[in-house]
Design a protein around this motif. Sequence first.
Motif, mmCIF file in Angstrom:
data_model
loop_
_atom_site.group_PDB
_atom_site.id
_atom_site.type_symbol
_atom_site.label_atom_id
_atom_site.label_comp_id
_atom_site.label_asym_id
_atom_site.label_seq_id
_atom_site.Cartn_x
_atom_site.Cartn_y
_atom_site.Cartn_z
ATOM 1 N N ASP A 129 -55.257 25.887 -53.992
ATOM 2 C CA ASP A 129 -54.042 26.691 -53.902
ATOM 3 C C ASP A 129 -54.312 28.050 -53.266
ATOM 4 N N ARG A 133 -51.849 25.951 -48.176
ATOM 5 C CA ARG A 133 -51.370 25.492 -49.489
ATOM 6 C C ARG A 133 -51.105 26.727 -50.344
ATOM 7 N N ARG A 144 -44.259 25.584 -55.065
ATOM 8 C CA ARG A 144 -45.398 25.253 -54.233
ATOM 9 C C ARG A 144 -44.916 25.086 -52.790
ATOM 10 N N GLY A 194 -46.506 24.068 -48.677
ATOM 11 C CA GLY A 194 -47.633 23.619 -47.877
ATOM 12 C C GLY A 194 -47.235 23.473 -46.430
ATOM 13 N N LEU A 210 -48.171 17.457 -48.804
ATOM 14 C CA LEU A 210 -48.381 18.841 -48.409
ATOM 15 C C LEU A 210 -48.385 19.793 -49.601
ATOM 16 N N VAL A 211 -47.737 19.413 -50.693
ATOM 17 C CA VAL A 211 -47.634 20.322 -51.842
ATOM 18 C C VAL A 211 -48.352 19.812 -53.087
ATOM 19 N N ARG A 249 -50.800 19.315 -55.819
ATOM 20 C CA ARG A 249 -51.965 20.086 -56.250
ATOM 21 C C ARG A 249 -53.195 19.205 -56.451
ATOM 22 N N SER A 289 -56.351 17.991 -52.258
ATOM 23 C CA SER A 289 -56.840 19.193 -51.590
ATOM 24 C C SER A 289 -56.591 19.086 -50.086
ATOM 25 N N PRO A 290 -56.523 20.209 -49.387
ATOM 26 C CA PRO A 290 -56.383 20.141 -47.929
ATOM 27 C C PRO A 290 -57.476 19.305 -47.275
#
Length: 324
Positions: free
Chosen positions: A12, A31, A189, A191, A242-243, A245, A248-249
């Motif tokens: 995040d 994110r 959130r 992203g 994309l959002v 949690r 992870s990216p």
Amino acid sequence: MSTVPDLTHGADDIVVPFHVDELDLRGRVARLGRSATTIIDRHGYPPEVSRLLAEATALTVLLGSGLKFDGRLILQTQTDGPVRMLVVDVTTPDKVRALARFDAGKVAEAAAAGRADPASLLGSGQLVMTIDQGAETQRYQGIVSLDGQGLEQAADQYFRQSEQIETRVRLAAAEELVPGENGPSRAWRAGGMLVQHVPKAGSAITRDLAPGDAPDGTPLPEPDEAWAEARALTDTIGDDELVDRTVSPERLLFRLFHERGVRVFDAQGVSDHCTCSRDKIENIVRSFTPQERHDMVEHGAITVTCEYCSTSYKFAPAEFDPAE
């Protein structure tokens, strides 16, 4: 076969740069968690406005993280829609603040009619990107029409116009329930992902996940085919990914580009931060005439509230005009 790396940093309030050399692709994933919630909770915006502002914040963070100098990137919309203005201000390398102005009645009408998508909320007008490198340099501005398009499409158009770089932007925002000792609370959130086709950029890059999962001997795609493949893969991303949690990216990037190999760089943190201060506000008040300051007095004081962070600064009139 490539494997998912063991990545332990938080997922995040970060921006993660990446390269996919076999596709001549570079990009970033943003994110936002606590920073988006903090910005929105200060104002009590309706959900439709909150979602749009969260997406705009993710977009500006994506763009601002690409600046290679100390300065600011400011995104501002000016439109005739229910949300008439969004302003997001990123100070490099990691500070962001944002606000929205809107007609509450029109927003409620749009939501009731099922027209709460970004394009409908924004309406007709323009999106302005301002890059400010400081007092000694001239500001750069890029302007994009917002007639009938949302922030994703406007960002794509901005890059085509300003840099002639093939670009695809994905944005998403969502409200979630977070469990707590006193019951669940609501949080926001956001992203985003930005991918750009930069031919020959991959020649100087070494892979982290080389050579990807493609079988040995798989030919490299031609430039046009490479961008088509990259864009198609980017468009498979769901808003929830994309959002989420729990994704992870880095894991998201692996899902998309594991066949080609993707190099992930160190993440850059992002934090909500307003640049207002008592000294700055005092100087602004001093710039008014004595009569203007007199007209600002209410209940024996001059009170100025920052539109970004909602902090109120109170001054005695005599601090500026001893005769008051």
